[in-house]
Structure formats: C-alpha cells, structure tokens
Design a protein around this motif. Sequence first.
Motif, PDB file in Angstrom:
ATOM      1  N   GLU A 216      82.402  39.216  78.540  1.00  0.00           N
ATOM      2  CA  GLU A 216      83.204  38.630  77.471  1.00  0.00           C
ATOM      3  C   GLU A 216      83.461  37.146  77.748  1.00  0.00           C
ATOM      4  O   GLU A 216      83.404  36.311  76.835  1.00  0.00           O
ATOM      5  CB  GLU A 216      84.524  39.379  77.333  1.00  0.00           C
ATOM      6  CG  GLU A 216      85.356  38.925  76.140  1.00  0.00           C
ATOM      7  CD  GLU A 216      86.616  39.760  75.985  1.00  0.00           C
ATOM      8  OE1 GLU A 216      87.213  39.714  74.892  1.00  0.00           O
ATOM      9  OE2 GLU A 216      87.003  40.446  76.955  1.00  0.00           O
ATOM     10  N   TRP A 219      80.312  35.281  77.005  1.00  0.00           N
ATOM     11  CA  TRP A 219      80.116  35.214  75.553  1.00  0.00           C
ATOM     12  C   TRP A 219      80.892  34.027  74.976  1.00  0.00           C
ATOM     13  O   TRP A 219      80.357  33.222  74.222  1.00  0.00           O
ATOM     14  CB  TRP A 219      80.555  36.528  74.907  1.00  0.00           C
ATOM     15  CG  TRP A 219      80.489  36.535  73.406  1.00  0.00           C
ATOM     16  CD1 TRP A 219      81.354  35.951  72.534  1.00  0.00           C
ATOM     17  CD2 TRP A 219      79.477  37.156  72.603  1.00  0.00           C
ATOM     18  NE1 TRP A 219      80.966  36.174  71.237  1.00  0.00           N
ATOM     19  CE2 TRP A 219      79.822  36.903  71.245  1.00  0.00           C
ATOM     20  CE3 TRP A 219      78.341  37.905  72.884  1.00  0.00           C
ATOM     21  CZ2 TRP A 219      79.060  37.387  70.184  1.00  0.00           C
ATOM     22  CZ3 TRP A 219      77.576  38.377  71.818  1.00  0.00           C
ATOM     23  CH2 TRP A 219      77.930  38.127  70.494  1.00  0.00           C
ATOM     24  N   HIS A 220      82.172  33.919  75.330  1.00  0.00           N
ATOM     25  CA  HIS A 220      83.001  32.850  74.780  1.00  0.00           C
ATOM     26  C   HIS A 220      82.632  31.486  75.365  1.00  0.00           C
ATOM     27  O   HIS A 220      82.823  30.461  74.703  1.00  0.00           O
ATOM     28  CB  HIS A 220      84.480  33.153  75.030  1.00  0.00           C
ATOM     29  CG  HIS A 220      84.980  34.325  74.248  1.00  0.00           C
ATOM     30  ND1 HIS A 220      85.101  34.303  72.871  1.00  0.00           N
ATOM     31  CD2 HIS A 220      85.381  35.568  74.633  1.00  0.00           C
ATOM     32  CE1 HIS A 220      85.562  35.468  72.440  1.00  0.00           C
ATOM     33  NE2 HIS A 220      85.735  36.250  73.498  1.00  0.00           N
ATOM     34  N   THR A 222      79.706  30.369  75.780  1.00  0.00           N
ATOM     35  CA  THR A 222      78.577  29.806  75.027  1.00  0.00           C
ATOM     36  C   THR A 222      79.039  28.987  73.827  1.00  0.00           C
ATOM     37  O   THR A 222      78.253  28.223  73.264  1.00  0.00           O
ATOM     38  CB  THR A 222      77.635  30.925  74.545  1.00  0.00           C
ATOM     39  OG1 THR A 222      78.376  31.851  73.728  1.00  0.00           O
ATOM     40  CG2 THR A 222      77.029  31.666  75.717  1.00  0.00           C
ATOM     41  N   ARG A 235      71.914  29.929  73.444  1.00  0.00           N
ATOM     42  CA  ARG A 235      73.141  30.676  73.203  1.00  0.00           C
ATOM     43  C   ARG A 235      72.833  32.103  72.743  1.00  0.00           C
ATOM     44  O   ARG A 235      73.470  33.059  73.173  1.00  0.00           O
ATOM     45  CB  ARG A 235      73.988  29.935  72.154  1.00  0.00           C
ATOM     46  CG  ARG A 235      75.313  30.592  71.865  1.00  0.00           C
ATOM     47  CD  ARG A 235      76.255  29.664  71.118  1.00  0.00           C
ATOM     48  NE  ARG A 235      75.709  29.201  69.858  1.00  0.00           N
ATOM     49  CZ  ARG A 235      75.323  27.950  69.627  1.00  0.00           C
ATOM     50  NH1 ARG A 235      75.410  27.036  70.566  1.00  0.00           N
ATOM     51  NH2 ARG A 235      74.861  27.591  68.447  1.00  0.00           N
ATOM     52  N   ARG A 239      73.874  35.610  74.752  1.00  0.00           N
ATOM     53  CA  ARG A 239      74.715  36.611  74.106  1.00  0.00           C
ATOM     54  C   ARG A 239      74.017  37.964  73.991  1.00  0.00           C
ATOM     55  O   ARG A 239      74.674  39.003  73.986  1.00  0.00           O
ATOM     56  CB  ARG A 239      75.157  36.102  72.735  1.00  0.00           C
ATOM     57  CG  ARG A 239      76.186  34.967  72.856  1.00  0.00           C
ATOM     58  CD  ARG A 239      76.763  34.543  71.524  1.00  0.00           C
ATOM     59  NE  ARG A 239      77.918  33.669  71.722  1.00  0.00           N
ATOM     60  CZ  ARG A 239      78.669  33.208  70.735  1.00  0.00           C
ATOM     61  NH1 ARG A 239      78.378  33.523  69.476  1.00  0.00           N
ATOM     62  NH2 ARG A 239      79.705  32.431  70.992  1.00  0.00           N
ATOM     63  N   CYS A 242      74.826  39.508  77.177  1.00  0.00           N
ATOM     64  CA  CYS A 242      76.223  39.955  77.172  1.00  0.00           C
ATOM     65  C   CYS A 242      76.352  41.294  76.454  1.00  0.00           C
ATOM     66  O   CYS A 242      77.083  42.191  76.899  1.00  0.00           O
ATOM     67  CB  CYS A 242      77.108  38.908  76.498  1.00  0.00           C
ATOM     68  SG  CYS A 242      77.269  37.357  77.400  1.00  0.00           S
ATOM     69  N   LEU A 243      75.674  41.443  75.332  1.00  0.00           N
ATOM     70  CA  LEU A 243      75.722  42.707  74.587  1.00  0.00           C
ATOM     71  C   LEU A 243      75.134  43.840  75.420  1.00  0.00           C
ATOM     72  O   LEU A 243      75.686  44.954  75.451  1.00  0.00           O
ATOM     73  CB  LEU A 243      74.974  42.561  73.267  1.00  0.00           C
ATOM     74  CG  LEU A 243      74.867  43.831  72.409  1.00  0.00           C
ATOM     75  CD1 LEU A 243      76.252  44.346  72.021  1.00  0.00           C
ATOM     76  CD2 LEU A 243      74.027  43.570  71.158  1.00  0.00           C
ATOM     77  N   TRP A 259      80.034  42.205  68.443  1.00  0.00           N
ATOM     78  CA  TRP A 259      79.027  41.368  69.083  1.00  0.00           C
ATOM     79  C   TRP A 259      77.689  41.477  68.354  1.00  0.00           C
ATOM     80  O   TRP A 259      76.963  40.495  68.238  1.00  0.00           O
ATOM     81  CB  TRP A 259      78.891  41.744  70.555  1.00  0.00           C
ATOM     82  CG  TRP A 259      80.084  41.309  71.373  1.00  0.00           C
ATOM     83  CD1 TRP A 259      81.278  40.845  70.890  1.00  0.00           C
ATOM     84  CD2 TRP A 259      80.199  41.289  72.797  1.00  0.00           C
ATOM     85  NE1 TRP A 259      82.135  40.547  71.920  1.00  0.00           N
ATOM     86  CE2 TRP A 259      81.502  40.807  73.105  1.00  0.00           C
ATOM     87  CE3 TRP A 259      79.365  41.643  73.841  1.00  0.00           C
ATOM     88  CZ2 TRP A 259      81.958  40.673  74.413  1.00  0.00           C
ATOM     89  CZ3 TRP A 259      79.807  41.508  75.147  1.00  0.00           C
ATOM     90  CH2 TRP A 259      81.093  41.018  75.430  1.00  0.00           C
TER      91      TRP A 259
END
Length: 309
Positions: A216, A219-220, A222, A235, A239, A242-243, A259
């Motif tokens: 998380e 993610w933020h 980026t 980016r 992500r 991240c997912l 997401w």
Amino acid sequence: VYYAVFCGFASPFDQVQTWHNSFHDQGAMGPHHDPGDTLRAWMQWFHTNNPKCLYDPVAGSRREAEWDDHGEAYPAAWQGPGILATLTVPAGLMRISLYFYNKDGHSGSNRFRDYPVTMGRTHRGRVVGPLARCRVENFWGGVYKRFLVRGPAKLLVTIHRNHSLNTILTAIFIDRLTRITAMDRRLPISFLGKRVNPPAVGVMRRSVARQIEPAEALWHETKHLDYGPRSVDERHSIRIECLRAAVAQNAPAWVRARWRWGLRIWRRRDRARLASKIRAGRALELKVPGSMDPSVYKAGFAAQWWPYQ
C-alpha cells in the motif's frame, strides 16, 4: 475522461462532454473533395445492445453513430477526402484516444476499410509533423488508437481514406495523465453522477493491514513520480506488482477491487455490474418528463445520413 466527443451521436450534431472549457475539437473533411460537400454525421442505430457500440450517457443507452467523409461518392483511386480533427489541449500530459468501429465490416467493400492515421502539431497555420502515426484495420470488433501528447498544443489528426469505401470515426477521448487536482476529485463522472464510482472503502483487520502495508505504501508512493511518458508506464508496472502482493497476502476484496479500478483491470463480474448500472440509468432516463424512448424510432432511424454543418 476529461473530454469526450461522440461523433454524430446527436445527429446532425455531436455529443460533447467535459467539465473543462480548455479543450476544443473541430471535425472536417480533407481538402480534396467536391465543392459543397461536407463531413457527415451518420446515425446508424439510435438504440442498440451491441457491446461494440459506445454507451451514450446522455441517452442512457448504447448508440452507433460516426463522422463519415462521404468517400463512397468518390472513385476508389481518389485521394481522400478523409477526416481532419483539430484538437486543442491544455498544459499537461494527455492521452488522446480515437475509437473506430466498422459496424458493417463483415461483408462487401466495407471489409476493406484501412486507414493510416497521422498526428501533427499546428503552428501559425502550418502543420508540423507528422509527429506520430498508426494504422486502423480489421476493426469490426472495435479498436482504440491512442497517442500520448504534452500540452498546451493545437493538434491536427488526419485519418486518410486510403482507397477505402469511406472514412469513419466514432469518438474522441482525452484523459489527463498529470496530477489530479482537488477540484477534479470533487467532480462526479461526466453525465453519470454517482452511478459509476470506484468501489467503496470497507473495513480491514489490523493484522491484514500490517501484511499489505508495504504494498500500500509503494502504491501511494507512485503518485509522486515525475509525470513524464516513461513514468506513466513505470507507475503502471509498479502498481501491478502491488496488486499481486495484495492478492498473495489475501487482502480484502474491496482493496483488490479498488486497485483493479485504478489499474483499469476489468473482470467479468465488474463488467456485469457496470451493465446493470447502465440499465438502471436507462430506466431512470425514461422516467424523466420529456425524454424520448429510442424504441419509437426502431429501425426506421437507421440508414439515414445528415450533412454535418
């Protein structure tokens, strides 16, 4: 989408949807055409359930219409006319998407529609370029052609007939890829109000929150990348990872859904949910006093064309 032009969807006019007045478009025929001839706004199906046709938020249903250069009135060896689209975009990194749908491209001469597309920048009345090019072919299933541009700029998109039966274009979309402002976050999705919003935030157990905290945070993080063309792809790649980490850590369904929404990853269930909301919007639109029921027109509205002024 910051700006959308549904070509001919209000034939003989377009449906233009935007919250910002800094965008502008203008469609025209190419320069090589008979005197007095104009670009057409062709309405094929006033109302359809064909998923290849775009959803018209104003009508609350899918519709098939397009710009048409009237190329069928010219010899196959005629150069043009083609379609010219002049676009004005404000400052920032933008994605311009052109949607093409060869609705009758499974038979006859319609099968051979094949367009080279070029994009140039206009400066003091002259076109600089082409700066980018692509090709549109085999698009009975519908196809998007996308360009990444940095504004402010005035651009000229040329769709060449290339000896096809005629030249058609269904829609133009412009997305802002630069940083989203606070005002942008407060605006509802154009003409859909609160019917189609990101998945709602739910409750997450503290133990699970600790497990996915690194993903998380990344993610933020980026969000602070430089908004250049290379960073947009970087980016997206970060992500995606991240997912995957969230799925591996068994993150709550609402986290994965949000997401996926941010990554524009749609599952069959997501598409079914959107379809149900579209049907609900259609039912609501028909209850509005003075609204038209497209079923009144049925097939009688098809196969008509109108001069585009």
